[in-house]
Every structure is written in structure tokens, then in C-alpha cells.
Scaffold this motif. Structure first.
Motif, PDB file in Angstrom:
ATOM      1  N   ASN A  60     -31.754 -92.059 -46.634  1.00  0.00           N
ATOM      2  CA  ASN A  60     -30.805 -90.988 -46.319  1.00  0.00           C
ATOM      3  C   ASN A  60     -29.558 -91.513 -45.609  1.00  0.00           C
ATOM      4  N   SER A  61     -29.747 -92.451 -44.679  1.00  0.00           N
ATOM      5  CA  SER A  61     -28.585 -92.956 -43.934  1.00  0.00           C
ATOM      6  C   SER A  61     -27.717 -93.868 -44.791  1.00  0.00           C
ATOM      7  N   LEU A  62     -28.324 -94.682 -45.666  1.00  0.00           N
ATOM      8  CA  LEU A  62     -27.525 -95.542 -46.539  1.00  0.00           C
ATOM      9  C   LEU A  62     -26.759 -94.733 -47.580  1.00  0.00           C
ATOM     10  N   LEU A  63     -27.369 -93.663 -48.069  1.00  0.00           N
ATOM     11  CA  LEU A  63     -26.649 -92.782 -49.004  1.00  0.00           C
ATOM     12  C   LEU A  63     -25.436 -92.158 -48.324  1.00  0.00           C
ATOM     13  N   ARG A  64     -25.595 -91.789 -47.061  1.00  0.00           N
ATOM     14  CA  ARG A  64     -24.454 -91.229 -46.325  1.00  0.00           C
ATOM     15  C   ARG A  64     -23.340 -92.257 -46.144  1.00  0.00           C
ATOM     16  N   LEU A  65     -23.703 -93.538 -46.111  1.00  0.00           N
ATOM     17  CA  LEU A  65     -22.697 -94.594 -45.967  1.00  0.00           C
ATOM     18  C   LEU A  65     -22.076 -95.008 -47.294  1.00  0.00           C
ATOM     19  N   GLY A  66     -22.516 -94.380 -48.385  1.00  0.00           N
ATOM     20  CA  GLY A  66     -21.897 -94.647 -49.674  1.00  0.00           C
ATOM     21  C   GLY A  66     -22.606 -95.643 -50.558  1.00  0.00           C
ATOM     22  N   VAL A  67     -23.811 -96.084 -50.165  1.00  0.00           N
ATOM     23  CA  VAL A  67     -24.570 -97.004 -51.006  1.00  0.00           C
ATOM     24  C   VAL A  67     -25.156 -96.240 -52.195  1.00  0.00           C
ATOM     25  N   ASP A  68     -25.048 -96.804 -53.385  1.00  0.00           N
ATOM     26  CA  ASP A  68     -25.647 -96.236 -54.592  1.00  0.00           C
ATOM     27  C   ASP A  68     -27.112 -96.657 -54.585  1.00  0.00           C
ATOM     28  N   LEU A  69     -27.980 -95.801 -54.075  1.00  0.00           N
ATOM     29  CA  LEU A  69     -29.331 -96.217 -53.721  1.00  0.00           C
ATOM     30  C   LEU A  69     -30.399 -95.430 -54.476  1.00  0.00           C
TER      31      LEU A  69
ATOM     32  N   ASN B 183     -36.619-100.299 -36.313  1.00  0.00           N
ATOM     33  CA  ASN B 183     -36.737 -99.001 -36.966  1.00  0.00           C
ATOM     34  C   ASN B 183     -35.931 -97.953 -36.213  1.00  0.00           C
ATOM     35  N   ALA B 184     -35.833 -96.767 -36.799  1.00  0.00           N
ATOM     36  CA  ALA B 184     -34.967 -95.746 -36.210  1.00  0.00           C
ATOM     37  C   ALA B 184     -35.450 -94.353 -36.573  1.00  0.00           C
ATOM     38  N   ILE B 185     -34.999 -93.389 -35.788  1.00  0.00           N
ATOM     39  CA  ILE B 185     -35.254 -91.980 -36.086  1.00  0.00           C
ATOM     40  C   ILE B 185     -34.002 -91.386 -36.736  1.00  0.00           C
ATOM     41  N   ASP B 186     -34.198 -90.308 -37.465  1.00  0.00           N
ATOM     42  CA  ASP B 186     -33.086 -89.633 -38.143  1.00  0.00           C
ATOM     43  C   ASP B 186     -32.752 -88.347 -37.381  1.00  0.00           C
ATOM     44  N   PRO B 187     -31.749 -88.366 -36.523  1.00  0.00           N
ATOM     45  CA  PRO B 187     -31.411 -87.165 -35.743  1.00  0.00           C
ATOM     46  C   PRO B 187     -31.055 -85.974 -36.619  1.00  0.00           C
ATOM     47  N   THR B 188     -30.403 -86.230 -37.749  1.00  0.00           N
ATOM     48  CA  THR B 188     -29.997 -85.141 -38.643  1.00  0.00           C
ATOM     49  C   THR B 188     -31.206 -84.332 -39.098  1.00  0.00           C
ATOM     50  N   TYR B 189     -32.282 -85.018 -39.423  1.00  0.00           N
ATOM     51  CA  TYR B 189     -33.509 -84.348 -39.846  1.00  0.00           C
ATOM     52  C   TYR B 189     -34.205 -83.666 -38.674  1.00  0.00           C
ATOM     53  N   LEU B 190     -34.314 -84.385 -37.550  1.00  0.00           N
ATOM     54  CA  LEU B 190     -35.103 -83.877 -36.426  1.00  0.00           C
ATOM     55  C   LEU B 190     -34.507 -82.632 -35.786  1.00  0.00           C
ATOM     56  N   ILE B 191     -33.176 -82.506 -35.797  1.00  0.00           N
ATOM     57  CA  ILE B 191     -32.551 -81.361 -35.127  1.00  0.00           C
ATOM     58  C   ILE B 191     -32.169 -80.249 -36.105  1.00  0.00           C
TER      59      ILE B 191
ATOM     60  N   GLN C 106     -29.245 -98.178 -37.154  1.00  0.00           N
ATOM     61  CA  GLN C 106     -30.043 -98.973 -38.085  1.00  0.00           C
ATOM     62  C   GLN C 106     -29.300 -99.231 -39.383  1.00  0.00           C
ATOM     63  N   ALA C 107     -28.699 -98.189 -39.951  1.00  0.00           N
ATOM     64  CA  ALA C 107     -28.029 -98.328 -41.250  1.00  0.00           C
ATOM     65  C   ALA C 107     -26.866 -99.307 -41.179  1.00  0.00           C
ATOM     66  N   GLU C 108     -26.101 -99.261 -40.111  1.00  0.00           N
ATOM     67  CA  GLU C 108     -24.982-100.196 -39.969  1.00  0.00           C
ATOM     68  C   GLU C 108     -25.495-101.625 -39.902  1.00  0.00           C
ATOM     69  N   ARG C 109     -26.612-101.833 -39.205  1.00  0.00           N
ATOM     70  CA  ARG C 109     -27.170-103.186 -39.102  1.00  0.00           C
ATOM     71  C   ARG C 109     -27.767-103.650 -40.425  1.00  0.00           C
ATOM     72  N   ILE C 110     -28.453-102.740 -41.115  1.00  0.00           N
ATOM     73  CA  ILE C 110     -29.010-103.081 -42.427  1.00  0.00           C
ATOM     74  C   ILE C 110     -27.886-103.418 -43.406  1.00  0.00           C
TER      75      ILE C 110
END
Length: 390
Positions: A32-41, A168-176, A369-373
Motif C-alpha cells: 500500500n505504501s509503495l503504491l502511494r509512492l508511485g511504484v507499479d507494484l 517493519n512498520a505500521i500503516d497509520p492510514t489503515y489503523l485510523i 519504511q517505504a522511503e527506506r525500502i
């Protein structure tokens, strides 16, 4: 502005099913986070049918429907898929051996994910050879902790230049999100205090230790377990034998974990070993106090810990590397007393909760996490291109 589809990547996992373990949730957060950054995933699933990932990602979740590792029709399906999609890289969130072999000879950059310290458990040293082969043939290995990364180099012989640490990381968008399904709600009565565990139901998650803790606590304390796994039948019987069946709620696999967290008073961490602790991080972000026993693992590693004495109430196990239930009843008794004290001391409870939220928000979100990945992806692709041009 984000440049869309500037990189094509595949994430590979065993199953689109919570019973497969934490790697499914790792893949979901990362996808979800990589898709938001524009990766064709795309996410590629080796075994089984559709689950939550398929519902979330739609056509970007592709199923191989392999019967087992010797299903050579699945081998060819995967190889054809690699040729059709022609990704820049394939990121094996789960190191599915047959898929690694099926992709041999194709030009895609390969990245492996190491979810735990290689030597963990009584048979840990036996893994070194397999990890050396699988990870050694990759272009880059991502370890989820400093300790896991160190062992990849020191005990598995992976060059340090090929190892990157990304927690690893949590997804705030999903959790809130306000959109919450109706499954797995923890029904509470006015006086009940709920200790919650969201785990794969296997021996090393410490559920048996949780039962011993429950016996030391007043009868209004109950245990809610979100998850499923091969040890469930034995542990259900044990709860009955210990007279705890009425105080234990088995919620099974939960498709939407947010209702579970909403219904608990404390998150109970009892794992014998934990490389990161994704459920712990989610509970911390949602301001649920974390209590329990601290065993072996990198969840509290000195270099980049998730938990510490300022954000959680955790008692050290007597023999943290023993990979077994706590042998000293006094440790369980002291933990029970500390939980009862914390229940009364709301100022200390608030301190833990606020420190935990700030800690996770600053260090362990999907955005970080996504920026580091993405940086690892870019560095690996650039290095491989440089080698090919020599």
C-alpha cells in the motif's frame, strides 16, 4: 508530485492468509505504501486463494495456485508471469525456494527479506546453509533488525554490502480509518479488563505463559486471542484443564484487526522470541499499554528498539534464550502485580501510552519504511546496472 510507475516491482509471499504469519501483514503495509509512492507494484501469491490482500489490491494480487513445491505447472506459470510483467525487481517477502529457481536466468533484480535472526531457536544453526544459498544468490537482502542483519554477514557469509536493515512498520492510514468491519469485536462487560494478543497460535508466542499469568490475576481479567495456528487445539484444551475456558476468548483469524485493538485494555506480549513485533507496534500506535515478558529477539535491541522501559511494562524472562515457557513462577507473579498496580496508576499508564505513540509515530510508520525500502531498491538497481555496463 509523485512520478507514477517509475519502477515496476513484484512482492512474493506464501499465502494471502493471516495463518501464514506476519509476512502477509508486512507485504500488505509495504504494498500500500509503495503504491502511494508511485511504484507499479504487484503481489504474487504462491499457494492458496484470495484473502484480504486480494480484496485490497484487486488485479494487482496474482495467484499462482501451486499445489506444492513440486508443482512444475506452477513453476512455468510463474516464469511466464515474470516474462510478461518484466519487473525491474522481485522482492521475496517470503523466500519461496521453487519460485527463486523458476525465475533463474531472467534479468529481474532479486531482493530477499529476512524476518528473524538466523540462529533463533534450538535448531537455528541448521538454517545457515539454506539462508546462505537463498539470500546469497540475491542482489540484496533486507533484514528487519540490526541483529538479523549482523548475523546474515557473520554467520551466513552474506557480504555486508548486500545487507540493508529496514525495520517493519505500521500503516497509520489503515489503523485510523473510520471504516471498520464487524468481525472479531471483543465484547466487554463493565468490570472486565481485557488482555489482548494478536498472534499466530504456535508454541513460541507464549500463550501458555499467558494462561499462568491469568491465573495470578483477579477473575475479571480475561484473555482475548486474535489469530489461528497449529497449536490452537492443544492450547484450548489446556485452558479447559486450567479452569480458564470462561476467561479465554478465541477470536480466530481476524480480517480487520482494528476492532480487536478497540476492545482490549492492554496488549499482552509473551513471545519467546520476537524479531520486531508488528502487533506490538500497532497497539502502541493505538495507545494501548503494552505489558508482558521480554524474551529473546531484536524487539528491544540496543541499536533501534521498538520497546524500552519508557514505553512499555515488560519483565525479562529468567532465561531469554532458552526458547521455552517461563520456568520461574515468581516472574509471572511479579508481572501480575505490576499489571494490577498499573491499572490503578493512571499517570504511569498515560506516560507509557504517550511515549509509545510518539516512539512508533517517529520511527516505525509505513511512510518511513517505504522511503527506506525505495532507497534500497534504487541503490540495488543502480549498482546492478553499473556492473552490467562494465
Amino acid at each position: 508530485m509523485i512520478k507514477k510507475n517509475f519502477m515496476k516491482a513484484l512482492l512474493v509471499i506464501y499465502r494471502d492468509n493471516e495463518r501464514a504469519g506476519g509476512s502477509v501483514r508486512v507485504a500488505e503495509v509495504l504494498a500500500n505504501s509503495l503504491l502511494r509512492l508511485g511504484v507499479d507494484l504487484y503481489v504474487i501469491v504462491a499457494y492458496g486463494g484470495k484473502g484480504r490482500l486480494a480484496k485490497t489490491l484487486g488485479d494487482r494480487c496474482l495467484l499462482m495456485h501451486a499445489a506444492d513445491k513440486f508443482d512444475f505447472h506452477a513453476w512455468w506459470r510463474y516464469r511466464r508471469l515474470l516474462k510478461e510483467l518484466n519487473p525491474d525487481l522481485v522482492h521475496y517477502i517470503d523466500t519461496v525456494g521453487w519460485m527463486t529457481l523458476a525465475g533463474a536466468g531472467l534479468h529481474s533484480t532479486r531482493i530477499m527479506h529476512q524476518h528473524f535472526r538466523p540462529d533463533v531457536g534450538p535448531d537455528g544453526s541448521k538454517r545457515f546453509k539454506a539462508i546462505r544459498w537463498l539470500s546469497g544468490t540475491a542482489d540484496q537482502v533486507i533484514a528487519i533488525s540490526v541483529g538479523a542483519g549482523r548475523q546474515l554477514t557473520e554467520k551466513c557469509g552474506i557480504p555486508s554490502t548486500k545487507v540493508s536493515v529496514v525495520h517493519n512498520a505500521i500503516d497509520p492510514t489503515y489503523l485510523i480509518s473510520d471504516t471498520i468491519s464487524e468481525d472479531a469485536i471483543v465484547t466487554k462487560y463493565p468490570r472486565e479488563r481485557v488482555l489482548g494478543m494478536a498472534v499466530r497460535v504456535v508454541e513460541d508466542k507464549g500463550i501458555e505463559d499467558a494462561f499462568y499469568l491469568l491465573r495470578k490475576l483477579p477473575s475479571n481479567y480475561i484473555l482475548a486471542i486474535a489469530g489461528d495456528g497449529p497449536a490452537k487445539a492443544r492450547l484450548e484444551n489446556l485452558a479447559v484443564e486450567m479452569g480458564l475456558a470462561a476467561r479465554t476468548r478465541w477470536l480466530g483469524s481476524v480480517s480487520d484487526i482494528r476492532n480487536f485493538y478497540a476492545g482490549i485494555d492492554y496488549y499482552l506480549f509473551m513471545s519467546w522470541y520476537e524479531g520486531f513485533g508488528l502487533s506490538v507496534a500497532e497497539a502502541m500506535f493505538l495507545r494501548k499499554p503494552v505489558v508482558g515478558l521480554l524474551g529473546d529477539g531484536e524487539i528491544a535491541e540496543a541499536e533501534y528498539p521498538l520497546v524500552n522501559s519508557e514505553n512499555s511494562l515488560l519483565f525479562g524472562r529468567t532465561t531469554p534464550g532458552a526458547f521455552k515457557s517461563e520456568s520461574d513462577p515468581e516472574v509471572i507473579r511479579l508481572l501480575a502485580e505490576a499489571i494490577l498496580d498499573l491499572d490503578i496508576d493512571r499517570d504511569t499508564q498515560k506516560k507509557y501510552v504517550e511515549n509509545a505513540y510518539d516512539w512508533v509515530h517517529q520511527r516505525f510508520t509505513s511512510e518511513v519504511q517505504a522511503e527506506r525500502i525505495l532507497a534500497v531498491y534504487s541503490k540495488t538497481l543502480s549498482r546492478k546496472k553499473s556492473w552490467q555496463q562494465r
